[in-house]
Structures are given as C-alpha cells and as structure tokens.
Design a protein around this motif. Structure first.
Motif, PDB file in Angstrom:
ATOM      1  N   UNK A   1     -81.475  33.229 -52.629  1.00  0.00           N
ATOM      2  CA  UNK A   1     -82.102  34.121 -53.602  1.00  0.00           C
ATOM      3  C   UNK A   1     -82.099  35.538 -53.049  1.00  0.00           C
ATOM      4  N   UNK A   2     -81.669  36.498 -53.862  1.00  0.00           N
ATOM      5  CA  UNK A   2     -81.547  37.861 -53.348  1.00  0.00           C
ATOM      6  C   UNK A   2     -82.889  38.555 -53.183  1.00  0.00           C
ATOM      7  N   UNK A   3     -83.903  38.105 -53.892  1.00  0.00           N
ATOM      8  CA  UNK A   3     -85.211  38.750 -53.820  1.00  0.00           C
ATOM      9  C   UNK A   3     -86.320  37.759 -53.495  1.00  0.00           C
ATOM     10  N   UNK A   4     -85.905  36.599 -53.010  1.00  0.00           N
ATOM     11  CA  UNK A   4     -86.870  35.577 -52.654  1.00  0.00           C
ATOM     12  C   UNK A   4     -87.108  34.533 -53.715  1.00  0.00           C
ATOM     13  N   UNK A   5     -86.630  34.802 -54.965  1.00  0.00           N
ATOM     14  CA  UNK A   5     -86.923  33.809 -56.005  1.00  0.00           C
ATOM     15  C   UNK A   5     -85.913  33.758 -57.138  1.00  0.00           C
ATOM     16  N   UNK A   6     -84.883  34.619 -57.151  1.00  0.00           N
ATOM     17  CA  UNK A   6     -83.931  34.605 -58.257  1.00  0.00           C
ATOM     18  C   UNK A   6     -82.492  34.648 -57.742  1.00  0.00           C
ATOM     19  N   UNK A   7     -81.590  33.961 -58.461  1.00  0.00           N
ATOM     20  CA  UNK A   7     -80.170  33.963 -58.125  1.00  0.00           C
ATOM     21  C   UNK A   7     -79.477  35.163 -58.751  1.00  0.00           C
ATOM     22  N   UNK A   8     -78.505  35.686 -58.050  1.00  0.00           N
ATOM     23  CA  UNK A   8     -77.729  36.787 -58.609  1.00  0.00           C
ATOM     24  C   UNK A   8     -76.889  36.331 -59.787  1.00  0.00           C
ATOM     25  N   UNK A   9     -76.339  35.135 -59.694  1.00  0.00           N
ATOM     26  CA  UNK A   9     -75.460  34.605 -60.733  1.00  0.00           C
ATOM     27  C   UNK A   9     -76.060  33.347 -61.332  1.00  0.00           C
ATOM     28  N   UNK A  10     -75.842  33.145 -62.625  1.00  0.00           N
ATOM     29  CA  UNK A  10     -76.233  31.903 -63.270  1.00  0.00           C
ATOM     30  C   UNK A  10     -75.317  30.771 -62.806  1.00  0.00           C
ATOM     31  N   UNK A  11     -75.781  29.544 -62.967  1.00  0.00           N
ATOM     32  CA  UNK A  11     -74.979  28.386 -62.565  1.00  0.00           C
ATOM     33  C   UNK A  11     -73.650  28.360 -63.312  1.00  0.00           C
ATOM     34  N   UNK A  12     -72.576  28.144 -62.553  1.00  0.00           N
ATOM     35  CA  UNK A  12     -71.258  28.068 -63.152  1.00  0.00           C
ATOM     36  C   UNK A  12     -70.521  29.397 -63.168  1.00  0.00           C
ATOM     37  N   UNK A  13     -71.158  30.465 -62.699  1.00  0.00           N
ATOM     38  CA  UNK A  13     -70.542  31.794 -62.679  1.00  0.00           C
ATOM     39  C   UNK A  13     -70.466  32.289 -61.236  1.00  0.00           C
ATOM     40  N   UNK A  14     -69.425  33.052 -60.940  1.00  0.00           N
ATOM     41  CA  UNK A  14     -69.226  33.533 -59.580  1.00  0.00           C
ATOM     42  C   UNK A  14     -69.029  35.050 -59.575  1.00  0.00           C
ATOM     43  N   UNK A  15     -69.383  35.616 -58.460  1.00  0.00           N
ATOM     44  CA  UNK A  15     -69.141  37.038 -58.241  1.00  0.00           C
ATOM     45  C   UNK A  15     -67.658  37.238 -57.977  1.00  0.00           C
TER      46      UNK A  15
END
Length: 598
Positions: free
Chosen positions: A488-502
C-alpha cells in the motif's frame, strides 16, 4: 481579451444582447411538496426574498437556513422588448442549479433539467409577450447519494470533509436574444505542431435556410495583428473547418509564427465569428483561444513539447458567506492571484465545476487547471446515468479553455467504492475514460485520482504522511512495489485496482500536506496540528521537499488553498488571510530540488 465583459457568464462565447437576472427574487420553501398541485407557477404564494445566485443556506442569500428543504421555488418578472422579440429567439440560461430544475414562463411549462453542475438552457420565445412576464422556477434536491454531489453532505450535520449542502440556483441566471440563424457552438482545437486551429461549428437554422447562401466567417487576431480570416459555406447543422494561424510577418512570433500559451506566457488569440445569410450578417460572437499542446511522453507530461513540473494546490472553491458560489468576479481573481503568490503554477479544482469566469481568468493569467467532476457516493445504474450525462455536458462546455490540461472524472473511488475488485465498477471507470478521450483525445484523463487506478494517463497518489524523511524513504525504497500494488502506498490503499498494472505513466503526488494550526479545537487537518508559524513552515518545507526529490515524480498537489468550514488545513483561512508569509511558501515551492526544476 476583446470579448471580455465583466460578469458575463459565458466568456468564451459572447453576444452583446443579454440580461443578467441575478438579484432579488421571490422565494418559498415547499416542504409539503404542494406547489405544483396548487399551481404556484400561476399564483406565487406570499414569499421570502432571496438574492440569486446564492443558495438559501448561505448568508449572502439573505436567508441563511442550513437545514434540508427538498423542494424550493423562485419567482421574478422579466421584461421583453418588442423589436428584439420580432427578430430573435429568447433563451433562458442557468449556469448551475442543483439538482432537478423545472421552469414555467407565464404559467406555461418550459421544461426541466437534472444535474447540479452543468449549464442548461430553455427557448422561451413562444411563451413570452412584450412587456412584463412571470418566470417561476422549482428546484428539487435531496440527500440522495446516487446523484453527483461533490463535497455536499448527505446527512443533517457536517462530517469529515463534507460540508453544508447546496440547494437550488447557485450560479448566474440570464437571458439572451439569439438570431433565428445563429452559431450554437464552436469547438476549437489547437494543433500546435501544424500551426492550425481546428473548428467544429454547430449551427441553428431552419432547414429551408440552407437553400440560401449561409456562411460563417472566422477572423483571428493577436494583439490587434490580423492573423487570418476564413469564410465557410454552411450546408448542414455541423461543419468542420481548419484555420491556419501561423503569422507570416516578422513580429517576434515563436514556434515559426505562433505564440504558444504557457503559465509563464499565457498568450491568447482573439477570434470573431460572423454568420451571414445571403450576405446579411445575422449573428456575431466574440471569443478567444490559445495555441498550446499537452501530452504524455513516457514518464513525462509535456506542455508545448517540453516537460512541465506541475506545482498544484487543491482548490475546493468555498467562501464563508456564499459557500460554493463566488461572492463576486473579483473574488475569483483574488484567489488566482493569491495562488500565484504562493508559488503554484496550477490548481486542482476539487469536486466542483467552477464558474466559467474563473476559467477565463485562469486562461488570462496562466493558471493550469485540473477539471474534476463532483462525485456520487453510491453505485447504481441510475448513478451511472446521471454522472455520465452531466460529465458529457461539462467536457463539451469547458473544452475550449486552454487552462484545463487534465480531466479528472473520479476521485478516491468515491461512487465506485468497490472498484479495486468489482469488474462492474471497473468497467464504468474504463467507459468514462474512453468516453472522455472520444470527445477530447488531446488532454490526459485521470479516472480515479489518488488510488485504485484502472485505465489512466497519469498515476496519482494521495499520501498525508507528515514526516518528510519517512515519505521520501517510502517512495524511493518501495517505488516498484507501490506502483505494482505489492504494498500500500499510503498504508491502506493500492495504487492500481486488481487486474491492472503500472506501465510507465507519469506519477504525481496529487494530495499531501493538509497542515492545520492548533488554534481551533473544532476543526481538523491531516496529522498532528502545529503550534507556531515556524513549526508550520518546517513541516511544509520538509514534506514538499521530500516530494520534489522523488526522481520519478513530475508534480504535486498540496492540500489546500483555504480553510473550508470544519476543515482548517488551508494556507489561507476562509476569509482569504494568509496564515504564513506567502513569500516563504513560494520560495519552498519554486526551489529547485534534484532533477526537476520545480
């Protein structure tokens, strides 16, 4: 610009013949919802007085009642001129009214509109008579979380970062005399690399008119220097034209005869449109445009072909005595000037479609703008429909403003709370992305600002960590893991949704900071409050410098411009007083750190 008229509500499409209907109206609450049954549009009840365009919840309205009333009514008289009515259509425009607006003229039903943020209009020509006419408006609103509501609360008390609701007319109401054969709109797309302006005309004309010689002339000038003029024969309601805007003379023009728009040099061109039928001019519109290009190049955002580091600030556009409605055009200008004084080159207009005069002054003064839609807070078929219909209108309405460099339809998964894992909501965000790109392929689109991105031209992250060293270490040591959602980038949220990549998009920290002073127990900010100006400056410097040191990050957005009701983390208070010396903040923001010239 030549087209500028103080307080004119549509500054990029200006006609001479208009009337501002702001001011005192009759007003009534309709808590029993009996107004339509009792035909208040024919006989208006004994009423309060309200100052339009301020909503009844605000002090400047003259009422200041913050309780929820789901049905409200307005009434006033308008005067219609005989000569003008003989030669024109009479249009009634609402710049913004929240949420469902119904209109009657002299007791006749003119129509209704749903949506709180986009402009809408009614043709009332056949309902009016010469002299005095009665205009009656009913607005229906609610705490419905399926309608786009932005930062408006949906319970009886403020909570978190949600504030007093906005009910009814909250932007300018005005009338306009429009010729029978007229220009409805002109979509203007600058193509900097080719030195041309692409125009798409929408024409209002009777079908039989096209049997005559209908022409539209477009004349472009720059600071009184004539650049080009083109005359186009019109044979249908929609026509596309390409206009060369390269100046061939020696007048110090850059880019091979073009003066591009940028924050440092916000160059604007004047343009006049004239519609003629068999050589007789029927309609004249004055406007302006800019030659500028915004595009993505790998991890960089390019303005006019060069990387730009965006120093943005979150701007919610609230005032103490008028809430979402600016108290005056001067207040809009003051905000832009003070944001510039703080060392920012742009702003993220948060959860609000601002008064179009604000965009005009951002165009003129060189302020970059991210345009963000107001969120709903519950996902449903109805929510999708309401959001999509209004977003289409907003993109079309504000497309021509060069200051807008990014569209941001969704923020922090509001309205799509399960977007990280639920395909239905992911499909919605993909649809909004591609819909926006279909209307505007030139600007970047951020579908879900802050986290849980699906498809997005820029990856934006929100993080209110208050310690600069911890922030910098997090984003340097765990760069790949954060962007690939392994952590998690801020301790509680993902940067990308499931199934998506940077896949290498530019990265911007689009919310951080939010520092509050420890002088108001009822208000809040992010993290611990500070006790002194020195403490504030040190923390602001540490965290801003940490963001700027990130080698892969090409911009930031600090929270926020001013305090808003219970949220007291602005660089200014709600009265627009600086909390610390703006020169100190400006030096920190503009100080060069590492690779980026911030």
């Amino acid at each position: 610009m030549k087209c500028y008229k103080k307080d004119y509500p549509r500054p990029q499409f200006v006609r001479e013949n208009w009337e501002n209907l702001n001011g005192e109206w009759n007003f009534s609450f309709d808590d029993k919802n009996c107004g339509e049954k009792e035909k208040w549009y024919i006989s208006f009840p004994e009423a309060l007085k309200i100052q339009v365009p301020f909503t009844y919840e605000t002090k400047l309205s003259g009422i200041q009642d913050e309780t929820c009333h789901n049905q409200i009514w307005y009434q006033r008289n308008i005067t219609v001129n005989q000569r003008e009515l003989n030669e024109h259509r009479l249009m009634l425009h609402f710049e913004g009214s929240d949420f469902c607006t119904k209109v009657w003229v002299n007791g006749q039903y003119a129509g209704e509109h749903k949506g709180g943020y986009s402009r809408f209009s009614f043709d009332i020509t056949n309902m009016v008579k010469v002299g005095e006419n009665s205009l009656t408006v009913k607005v229906e609103d609610s705490f419905n979380t399926q309608q786009p509501r932005g930062k408006q609360r949906w319970v009886n008390e403020n909570f978190g970062c949600w504030y007093v609701q906005t009910t009814g007319i909250w932007k300018t109401v005005w009338t306009e005399y429009v010729p029978e054969t007229s220009l409805e709109s002109a979509k203007m797309t600058p193509v900097l690399s080719k030195g041309v302006l692409e125009l798409e005309y929408q024409i209002n004309a009777a079908e039989c008119t096209y049997k005559k010689k209908v022409e539209v002339t477009a004349e472009v000038s720059f600071k009184d220097i004539l650049i080009n003029q083109t005359v186009t024969r019109i044979e249908s309601d929609s026509v596309k034209v390409t206009l060369d805007v390269v100046h061939r003379g020696d007048c110090g023009f850059e880019w091979g005869g073009i003066r591009p728009w940028s924050p440092e040099s916000p160059e604007l061109y004047d343009i006049t449109f004239k519609v003629a039928v068999d050589g007789k001019v029927t309609d004249i519109i004055t406007s302006y445009f800019a030659m500028r290009e915004i595009r993505i190049d790998g991890p960089n955002i390019l303005l006019n072909g060069r990387p730009i580091y965006q120093r943005l600030i979150l701007d919610q556009g609230y005032w103490k005595d008028s809430h979402l409605t600016p108290p005056s055009e001067e207040a809009l200008i003051e905000d832009i000037d003070k944001i510039h004084a703080l060392g920012y080159n742009g702003l993220r207009k948060h959860q609000k479609i601002e008064d179009e005069r604000f965009l005009y002054w951002c165009d003129v003064k060189g302020m970059l703008v991210w345009s963000e839609m107001a969120a709903a807070y519950e996902y449903s078929d109805n929510a999708v429909e309401e959001f999509t219909q209004e977003w289409i209108k907003i993109v079309r309405q504000n497309y021509n403003h060069p200051c807008i460099i990014t569209w941001t339809p969704v923020n922090e998964s509001w309205g799509v709370s399960q977007v990280e894992t639920v395909r239905t909501e992911q499909h919605f965000t993909e649809m909004i992305y591609h819909l926006t790109k279909s209307m505007d392929p030139y600007r970047p689109v951020i579908v879900n600002d802050g986290w849980e991105h699906t498809v997005s031209d820029i990856i934006t992250l929100h993080d209110y960590e208050e310690n600069g060293d911890i922030f910098y270490k997090r984003y340097v040591e765990y760069q790949k893991e954060i962007l690939n959602s392994d952590v998690y980038h801020n301790g509680f949220k993902s940067a990308m949704a499931n199934g998506y990549t940077y896949h290498g998009q530019p990265v911007i920290i689009s919310e951080y900071g939010g520092i509050a002073f420890n002088n108001d127990d009822s208000g809040w900010g992010y993290g611990n409050k500070v006790n002194t100006k020195e403490e504030f400056i040190k923390r602001f410097d540490d965290i801003t410098t940490a963001v700027k040191k990130l080698p892969y990050c090409c911009g930031f957005c600090y929270t926020q411009v001013t305090d808003v009701q219970q949220e007291i983390n602005g660089l200014m208070d709600i009265d627009r007083n600086f909390k610390v010396d703006p020169k100190v903040i400006r030096e920190i923001n503009e100080r060069r750190v590492g690779y980026w010239r911030a």
